[in-house]
Design an enzyme around this catalytic site. Structure first.
Site, PDB file in Angstrom:
ATOM      1  N   GLU A   1      46.636  35.153  49.010  1.00 26.76           N
ATOM      2  CA  GLU A   1      46.763  34.368  49.463  1.00 26.76           C
ATOM      3  C   GLU A   1      48.108  34.758  49.986  1.00 26.76           C
ATOM      4  OE1 GLU A   1      45.144  33.605  46.245  1.00 26.76           O
ATOM      5  OE2 GLU A   1      45.122  31.148  46.591  1.00 26.76           O
TER       6      GLU A   1
ATOM      7  N   PRO B   1      20.804  46.369  16.689  1.00 30.04           N
ATOM      8  CA  PRO B   1      19.707  45.475  16.842  1.00 30.04           C
ATOM      9  C   PRO B   1      20.454  44.086  15.639  1.00 30.04           C
ATOM     10  CG  PRO B   1      18.697  47.130  15.581  1.00 30.04           C
ATOM     11  CD  PRO B   1      20.076  47.631  16.228  1.00 30.04           C
TER      12      PRO B   1
HETATM   13  C1  AOF Z   1      44.820  35.425  40.569  1.00 30.58           C
HETATM   14  N1  AOF Z   1      45.321  35.958  41.662  1.00 30.58           N
HETATM   15  O1  AOF Z   1      44.749  36.234  44.512  1.00 30.58           O
HETATM   16  C2  AOF Z   1      44.490  33.900  42.588  1.00 30.58           C
HETATM   17  C3  AOF Z   1      44.759  33.400  41.496  1.00 30.58           C
HETATM   18  O2  AOF Z   1      49.485  34.030  36.478  1.00 30.58           O
HETATM   19  P1  AOF Z   1      49.284  34.348  37.667  1.00 30.58           P
HETATM   20  O3  AOF Z   1      50.147  32.973  37.939  1.00 30.58           O
HETATM   21  O4  AOF Z   1      48.623  35.201  38.902  1.00 30.58           O
HETATM   22  O5  AOF Z   1      48.193  32.915  37.787  1.00 30.58           O
HETATM   23  C4  AOF Z   1      46.611  33.309  37.357  1.00 30.58           C
HETATM   24  C5  AOF Z   1      45.983  32.162  37.850  1.00 30.58           C
HETATM   25  O6  AOF Z   1      45.612  31.928  39.612  1.00 30.58           O
HETATM   26  C6  AOF Z   1      44.339  32.584  37.898  1.00 30.58           C
HETATM   27  O7  AOF Z   1      44.020  31.969  36.516  1.00 30.58           O
HETATM   28  C7  AOF Z   1      44.026  31.221  39.013  1.00 30.58           C
HETATM   29  O8  AOF Z   1      43.678  30.677  38.538  1.00 30.58           O
HETATM   30  C8  AOF Z   1      44.484  31.049  39.561  1.00 30.58           C
HETATM   31  N2  AOF Z   1      44.185  32.141  41.210  1.00 30.58           N
HETATM   32  N3  AOF Z   1      45.176  33.866  40.282  1.00 30.58           N
HETATM   33  O9  AOF Z   1      45.173  35.975  39.514  1.00 30.58           O
HETATM   34  C9  AOF Z   1      44.773  35.458  43.358  1.00 30.58           C
HETATM   35  N4  AOF Z   1      44.050  33.090  43.499  1.00 30.58           N
HETATM   36 ZN    ZN Z   2      47.806  31.960  43.724  1.00 22.89          ZN
END
Ligand code: AOF
Ligand code: ZN
Length: 355
Positions: free
Chosen positions: A47, A291
């Site tokens: 985003e 297996p």
């Molecule tokens: C991502 N990339 O584009 C979006 C995410 O440790 P952070 O701050 O990078 O947060 C990770 C979390 O943010 C991830 O587990 C998910 O829930 C949310 N969204 N994360 O790495 C992105 N939009």
């Molecule tokens: Zn985010």
């Protein structure tokens, strides 16, 4: 949203343990004014890239995001704040984020700030894109795929303890490409003792290290294993038991001095061994055999996807069978895909429906 999904897929294999996410900003007149995708864990979210690209054109615009925008501060700041600041009027979301820090709260925050939110557009595709992320967040274990090569008469080896060639060269390349999509590849100690595999990605471009996992309750893996001579290909984790480490402490030390890391887990319960791997940041695991390990994973209900290659070879009555007949496994799979890989037949399917 289709465009956002295509953007998200550009990060494939690079974002683990974080999800693949794509975002697109569209002006009120329907023009794409910004887009972006998540490239690597710890780097800005999709985003943020899309909003940066849009700049002032984000005011009054619609943001499409394949995943619910986050409202927490992890390694990067909350996306919802940036969305509000940018003046976005409407947010269209593929799927809700299963991460408990976010789940539903991102949507609620946006609505409370006067932004119109639509959820569930291309939801199946958006969830499928991040199956490993969803499984790890929901169940605290990696997404597990079981892969096997069988002869036409359903054998995995010519005889007990014998390293046996089964599939053709094309399948070897196919398997290497498959490995490249996973965080880790796993085998039982028996496979190390018999096949002595390197478990590397050779035929495909390798964009990141592949973790090699050996499930070895008795610490039988020898220091001479080929894997130890390919350290640069990726870390080696040996999942073993407290009892084995105590009983063979010298051998444990020798393995560690070769660069392996020993993780202790109650191995009679594969689920907790997988939790240990999930805690190491492993989101997806390709189980290559043998297996016994396959049978244990199947019985524990932790297999999410299965791939079976069947070759033209036959080993006859002395051959070693897999843990089940092929049809019994295949009949329980969904979203089946059958194709030829050179002379071998490849069947791929999911244990639970993915649409
Ligand atoms: C991502 N990339 O584009 C979006 C995410 O440790 P952070 O701050 O990078 O947060 C990770 C979390 O943010 C991830 O587990 C998910 O829930 C949310 N969204 N994360 O790495 C992105 N939009
Ligand atoms: Zn985010």
């Amino acid at each position: 949203m289709d465009r956002a999904l295509r953007m998200a897929a550009l990060g494939r294999g690079l974002t683990s343990p974080n999800p693949l996410v794509g975002a697109v900003v569209i002006s009120p007149s329907g023009v794409v004014v910004g887009s972006g995708y998540h490239r690597r864990a710890g780097e800005p979210h999709a985003e943020v890239y899309a909003l940066r690209a849009a700049g002032p054109a984000a005011r009054g615009a619609t943001l499409f995001s394949t995943l619910e925008p986050c409202c927490h501060t992890g390694s990067t700041g909350p996306c919802v704040d940036r969305i509000v600041e940018a003046g976005i009027a409407r947010v269209v979301i593929g799927v809700e984020d299963p991460n408990p820090q976010v789940h539903g709260k991102g949507i609620q925050f946006l609505r409370e700030h006067g932004i119109a939110v639509t959820v569930g557009v291309r939801e199946t595709e958006a969830a499928r894109l991040n199956l490993p992320f969803f499984i790890r967040v929901r169940y605290g274990r990696p997404f597990v795929m079981m892969k096997v090569a069988l002869t036409r008469d359903e054998c995995v080896a010519e005889a007990l303890g014998v390293r046996s060639a089964i599939t053709a060269e094309q399948t070897t390349s196919d398997v290497h490409a498959l490995r490249a999509e996973f965080d880790a590849v796993g085998v039982g100690s028996g496979t190390v003792l018999i096949d002595d595999p390197e478990l590397t990605v050779r035929a495909s471009p390798q964009t990141r290290p592949l973790t090699r996992v050996i499930f070895d309750s008795r610490l039988r893996v020898p220091c001479s294993a080929a894997m130890f001579s390919t350290q640069q290909a990726g870390p080696i984790l040996i999942v073993t038991t407290e009892a084995a480490v105590t009983h063979s402490s010298d051998h444990a030390e020798a393995l560690e001095s070769l660069g392996a890391r020993l993780l202790v887990a109650p191995l009679h319960d594969l689920t907790s061994a997988l939790t240990v791997l999930s805690n190491e940041g492993i989101t997806s695991l390709l189980l290559e055999g043998g297996p016994i390990l396959h049978g244990a994973a199947w019985e524990a209900g932790v297999v999410d996807r299965v791939r079976i290659y069947v070759s033209q070879t036959e080993f006859g009555r002395s051959g070693v069978r897999w843990f089940r007949v092929r049809s019994a496994i295949v009949e329980s799979l969904n979203n089946l895909d059958v194709r030829m890989v050179g002379p071998d037949e490849c069947t791929d399917g999911y244990v639970h429906r993915i649409d």
